[in-house]
Every structure is written in C-alpha cells, then in structure tokens.
Design a protein around this motif. Sequence first.
Motif, PDB file in Angstrom:
ATOM      1  N   HIS A  22       0.540   5.570   0.659  1.00 30.93           N
ATOM      2  CA  HIS A  22      -0.241   6.722   1.112  1.00 30.93           C
ATOM      3  C   HIS A  22       0.152   7.943   0.290  1.00 30.93           C
ATOM      4  O   HIS A  22       1.326   8.320   0.241  1.00 30.93           O
ATOM      5  CB  HIS A  22       0.034   6.959   2.612  1.00 30.93           C
ATOM      6  CG  HIS A  22      -0.515   8.235   3.134  1.00 30.93           C
ATOM      7  ND1 HIS A  22       0.275   9.196   3.743  1.00 30.93           N
ATOM      8  CD2 HIS A  22      -1.780   8.738   3.138  1.00 30.93           C
ATOM      9  CE1 HIS A  22      -0.470  10.219   4.111  1.00 30.93           C
ATOM     10  NE2 HIS A  22      -1.721   9.965   3.764  1.00 30.93           N
ATOM     11  N   GLU A  59      -6.111  13.102  -0.374  1.00 29.57           N
ATOM     12  CA  GLU A  59      -5.285  12.222   0.458  1.00 29.57           C
ATOM     13  C   GLU A  59      -5.955  10.858   0.516  1.00 29.57           C
ATOM     14  O   GLU A  59      -7.150  10.757   0.831  1.00 29.57           O
ATOM     15  CB  GLU A  59      -5.116  12.803   1.872  1.00 29.57           C
ATOM     16  CG  GLU A  59      -4.131  12.015   2.724  1.00 29.57           C
ATOM     17  CD  GLU A  59      -3.745  12.739   4.016  1.00 29.57           C
ATOM     18  OE1 GLU A  59      -4.299  13.841   4.265  1.00 29.57           O
ATOM     19  OE2 GLU A  59      -2.900  12.213   4.760  1.00 29.57           O
ATOM     20  N   THR A  83      -5.021   6.165   0.198  1.00 27.26           N
ATOM     21  CA  THR A  83      -4.069   5.059   0.168  1.00 27.26           C
ATOM     22  C   THR A  83      -4.411   4.134  -0.991  1.00 27.26           C
ATOM     23  O   THR A  83      -5.561   3.694  -1.135  1.00 27.26           O
ATOM     24  CB  THR A  83      -4.092   4.271   1.482  1.00 27.26           C
ATOM     25  OG1 THR A  83      -3.711   5.136   2.563  1.00 27.26           O
ATOM     26  CG2 THR A  83      -3.126   3.090   1.433  1.00 27.26           C
ATOM     27  N   GLU A 119       0.833  -1.198   0.000  1.00 26.21           N
ATOM     28  CA  GLU A 119       0.000   0.000   0.000  1.00 26.21           C
ATOM     29  C   GLU A 119       0.867   1.247   0.000  1.00 26.21           C
ATOM     30  O   GLU A 119       1.979   1.242   0.523  1.00 26.21           O
ATOM     31  CB  GLU A 119      -0.926   0.005   1.224  1.00 26.21           C
ATOM     32  CG  GLU A 119      -1.885  -1.174   1.275  1.00 26.21           C
ATOM     33  CD  GLU A 119      -2.806  -1.121   2.489  1.00 26.21           C
ATOM     34  OE1 GLU A 119      -2.826  -0.069   3.188  1.00 26.21           O
ATOM     35  OE2 GLU A 119      -3.525  -2.113   2.734  1.00 26.21           O
ATOM     36  N   PRO A 174       2.917   3.274   4.546  1.00 28.79           N
ATOM     37  CA  PRO A 174       2.501   3.327   5.950  1.00 28.79           C
ATOM     38  C   PRO A 174       3.336   2.409   6.842  1.00 28.79           C
ATOM     39  O   PRO A 174       3.848   1.370   6.396  1.00 28.79           O
ATOM     40  CB  PRO A 174       1.041   2.872   5.902  1.00 28.79           C
ATOM     41  CG  PRO A 174       0.594   3.138   4.498  1.00 28.79           C
ATOM     42  CD  PRO A 174       1.812   2.910   3.653  1.00 28.79           C
TER      43      PRO A 174
END
Length: 460
Positions: free
Chosen positions: A194, A222, A224, A192, A244
């Motif tokens: 961000h 914003e 992910t 993932e 993250p």
Amino acid sequence: MPKKASPAGDGKEEGPVPKQVKVEAACGPSPLNFDSPSGLFESFISPIKTETFFKEFWEQKPLLIQRDDPALATYYQSLFRLSDLASLCSWGIYYGRDVNVCRYVHGKKKVFNKDGRVHFLQLRQDFDQKRATIQFHQPQRFKDELWRVQEKLECFFGSLVGSNVYITPAGAQGLPPHYDDVEVFILQLEGEKHWRLYQPTVPLAREYSVEAEDRIGRPTHEFTLKPGDLLYFPRGTIHQADTPEGLAHSTHLTISTYQRSSWGDFLLDTISGLVFDTAKADVALRAGIPRQLLLVESTAVPTKLSGFLRMLADRMEGTKELHSPDMKEDFAMNRLPPYYTGDRAELVVPGGELPGLDSTVRLQFRDHVVLTVGPNQDLSDGTQGRMVYVYHSLQNRRDTHMMGNEAKSHGLRFPLSYMDALKQIWNSSAISVKDLKLTTDEEKQNLVLSLWTECLIQVV
C-alpha cells in the motif's frame, strides 16, 4: 533508496566482499526485450510508450502501471524472493553493508541491525517476531537477471542504475515518509504493498530527507501494488509504503537512477575545461587577481566575475561540443560490466586477428565506452595540455557495483591530435586502418593496437 556513495545503514560495515553466488529461480522466457537498451526500456514501462513517458511523466509526476499479466507477475517474482535470503546468508552478507533490518512505528524508525555477518535464522526471527522490514542492498551483485536488466538501463539512461529490495511482513512499515535524490521505479515482486505519495516540498531534490507526518499533508496518490505492477515517481516525491494486514509479506524492488545527473552537475563539470581553453586564448583570464583578495572581501569581484562569465557564455555559444571528463569517468568506472553468460575472458583478453595497416576494424561494446577530453593527468611523460581519454567498463567488478568501494577507471589516453581518428572509429560501422586521420602509419597502427588490447575493437 540506493546511493552509490554509501548504502544507508546503522550497523557496522565489515567483512570481505561476498563471493559470487547464483540465486536464480526457474523462469520462462523473459517478457522484457533485451535486443537494445531502448527496446528494454520500452518493454519495461509497457504499455506506455517511451516518448509519452518522457514528455508527460519524467521529472514531472508519478506514473502507476497496474497490469493483469500472469506471465509478467511470474517473471517479477523470479527476480528476488524472500526464500532467496537463506542461500545468500550462507555465502556471507553483512549488516549495514548488505542488509538493513528496520521498522517504522508510531512516528519512529527502529533499526534491528546486529554487528557483523547476517545469519538467516536471526534475520527470519526479526522479520516474523518484530515485524521488521529487510532491506537488501544492490541485489544485482548476486542476481543475474537483475544484472542483465540494470546493465541495459545504464546504457539507456547513460547514468548509474542501482537497486534495493524491501521485504516487509503483513501489517508493517519499514521506513518513515521521505524523499530521495534519484528517479525511482518500483517493481512489485511478491504480495501487495500500500503506497501513499505526497506533493514534493523540494522538487527534483538533490538530497535524501525524512519528512514528519504532520508536515506532508494529504496524499496526492494512494493505491496498492500487486505482482507485475510498476510505479515511477520523480526525485523529491515524498512517499511511504506499508504491507496491508491479513496478507502475506510484500517484496518490492526499487530501481533508481539519475543521482547527481542534473544540468547543474554537468555545468560544474564542463566549466573548468571551458575556462582552461579560454584562458589559453585570452590574456584577461591569465591576469593575476588583486593583491590580498584572498584576505579581504572586495565589492568589485562580482562585477568582474560576471564579465568573465558573459565572455565564457559567448565562447560556449560557438563551441561545437563540451566535455564533461569527471562525470564520464565516474560513470564509466562505477557502472556494471557488460552482461555475459559465457567466458568473461572475451571482455578482458583480446582475441581474434591482430589489426594491421591493411585491416578493417569496428568498435565493439559501443554502449560501454565513452570518449572525452580532459587535462593530462600524468605529466611524467612531458606532455602538456589536454588529452583524449577513452574510458570503458569491460573490466568493472559486478560484485562491488554501487557499494561505495574505491573504483578504478579502465581505458586509454591519447594526444589530442588522435581525436578525429577516434571519432572515425566511433561513427563508422567499420573503417580501414589506412583511412584513419593520423599523420603517420605508425600512429595509425599504435591507435588500433591500443584499442584492440583493451578489447574495444575487432578486425572484420
């Protein structure tokens, strides 16, 4: 983001061009549609429709497509994995040219590039211990499926399409906030990431620039990204991304296009040809500039040039087509060759029946051929004025694509009188050689033999 001219790097670019290596992962049928360039793009941005994308998002605002599609996520993961680096390193890749190793922390970017060849154990050590991001330049040189995707996208956009892979460990960030001079598509491959996007300070920017944290304000977006997700944003969009904490590493692919492809670039390319043609017909453009104009500033020059520009604008209104020879040649000689799985000889060695006057022929590799008019670049044959140029990418090298290497154009040139016959071939599904609009049978035969020798036509 990838640039054609010089892949960014702080290490020394050295070493030979790496040998071709296949680093393919087992994968099921592709979820993308490779039947045509437009079909590929539509499946690439699915479920958004192409018309909607260009009307509402292209060059205007970001688009986030979050997909809960296990098959697509698996396909994305097959495009490039962290584990692919071991085999790539064994074949010979180099810091700066092929790989950058960096980390952004406390407002500063630190580069961990070494000199010379990349060794996987050192690369993995910097990744694990220094939490550095690995940036891999132009992976389509090695990954067949990325070649297949980007070649189709180059046909769709009519512009070069480059890519970079970014592999970032948990709790780390590789690059500072910045904006690019390219349209950007992000594919999340592993883990993932961000993302934070900010309002552009230079909309549709023509240059790459780093932006200070205290100047960019609050994010406008914003989110992910997870495997299978896609993000698009226009050139000039300020962005930064991090992996993250507490998760596995992130791998994402950046696909970029439309560098130096604005109306301004096109105008710069076409105006010289327009001036050339107009000067042949209007003596005012052939008159000499005032004496000592190059030595002394003159307030009368802007007014004089404004008049010439208005004259050119009037002539342009009545012109059926404008030619952009430099942009077309640059695109043709720097783009990917056609994707193939069999013998490359079919792209570079003519095959099939030799065309003659009684033959019917058709154009092949249509998406990889451009036709334009430009000044005669070889005056040794005594030919003056402008010529027709046929450029193609059949002989281009995949292993140097978008790497800033000196490229060579491939193609043919013909007298301007051949243009109508060439357009007949371009605009027909098939045409008899006898029906070509040329004065003599010899000219007709020479034209089709030249095109056949370059593998651009075949007899049907």
